[in-house]
Design a protein around this motif. Structure first.
Motif, PDB file in Angstrom:
ATOM      1  N   ALA A  78      30.841  36.007  57.478  1.00  0.00           N
ATOM      2  CA  ALA A  78      31.891  35.001  57.685  1.00  0.00           C
ATOM      3  C   ALA A  78      32.710  34.814  56.412  1.00  0.00           C
ATOM      4  O   ALA A  78      33.942  34.691  56.463  1.00  0.00           O
ATOM      5  N   GLY A  79      32.041  34.804  55.273  1.00  0.00           N
ATOM      6  CA  GLY A  79      32.756  34.682  53.991  1.00  0.00           C
ATOM      7  C   GLY A  79      33.658  35.868  53.723  1.00  0.00           C
ATOM      8  O   GLY A  79      34.808  35.703  53.275  1.00  0.00           O
ATOM      9  N   PHE A  80      33.166  37.081  54.002  1.00  0.00           N
ATOM     10  CA  PHE A  80      33.992  38.274  53.820  1.00  0.00           C
ATOM     11  C   PHE A  80      35.187  38.275  54.776  1.00  0.00           C
ATOM     12  O   PHE A  80      36.307  38.625  54.392  1.00  0.00           O
ATOM     13  N   ASP A  81      34.933  37.876  56.035  1.00  0.00           N
ATOM     14  CA  ASP A  81      36.032  37.802  57.003  1.00  0.00           C
ATOM     15  C   ASP A  81      37.077  36.793  56.559  1.00  0.00           C
ATOM     16  O   ASP A  81      38.287  37.037  56.667  1.00  0.00           O
ATOM     17  N   PHE A  82      36.631  35.662  56.050  1.00  0.00           N
ATOM     18  CA  PHE A  82      37.562  34.647  55.547  1.00  0.00           C
ATOM     19  C   PHE A  82      38.364  35.191  54.369  1.00  0.00           C
ATOM     20  O   PHE A  82      39.588  35.021  54.307  1.00  0.00           O
ATOM     21  N   ALA A  83      37.690  35.833  53.449  1.00  0.00           N
ATOM     22  CA  ALA A  83      38.394  36.389  52.277  1.00  0.00           C
ATOM     23  C   ALA A  83      39.412  37.435  52.713  1.00  0.00           C
ATOM     24  O   ALA A  83      40.532  37.482  52.181  1.00  0.00           O
TER      25      ALA A  83
END
Length: 144
Positions: A78-83
């Motif tokens: 989720a963090g990578f997708d957000f970034a």
């Protein structure tokens, strides 16, 4: 020369145990054997209970660890997708909207994950305590 009252002389009369004393001693030995047999059975039951508790706890710990790894993977992705989506932002207001939506989503995700972990922890605790309850009920059966 040895006196006739010398207790170590060969002329001492052998001691005979009365029948009542012999019966009492035999009864004591019999009761000791019964007590030992009960103690042995309880110890064997206790050992199998301990083995069951450790087996269940080990299985539960592995399940909990797997869940934690799954949660970490989900949160990291989720963090990578957000970034990645943040890189394509065209304006500060769009970035703020994206950031707000991500934060709201993460709070909901963390809440759900916390609930899952609590339920799993409760399940593991219940399963781990079951062999203890079973062993205790066998050990402390009410008198008939």
């Amino acid at each position: 020369m040895a006196e006739s009252t010398d207790p170590f002389s060969s002329s001492v009369i052998p001691f005979q145990v009365p029948e009542q004393v012999r019966a009492f001693a035999e009864k004591g030995v019999s009761q000791a054997r019964e007590g030992y047999a009960k103690f042995k059975d309880a110890a064997e039951t206790h050992n199998s209970t301990v083995e069951a508790v450790f087996g269940t706890a080990t299985k539960g710990a592995a399940e909990y660890s797997a869940k934690l790894l799954d949660i970490a993977k989900t949160n990291t992705n989720a963090g990578f997708d957000f970034a990645q989506s943040l890189i394509g932002v065209k304006s500060p207001s769009q970035a703020m909207e994206l950031w707000t939506a991500f934060a709201r989503s993460q709070v909901e995700t963390f809440t759900g994950q916390t609930k899952q972990l609590a339920e799993l922890g409760q399940k593991i605790a219940t399963e781990t305590a079951e062999p203890i309850k079973t062993g205790a009920s066998k050990l402390f059966q009410p008198a008939a």
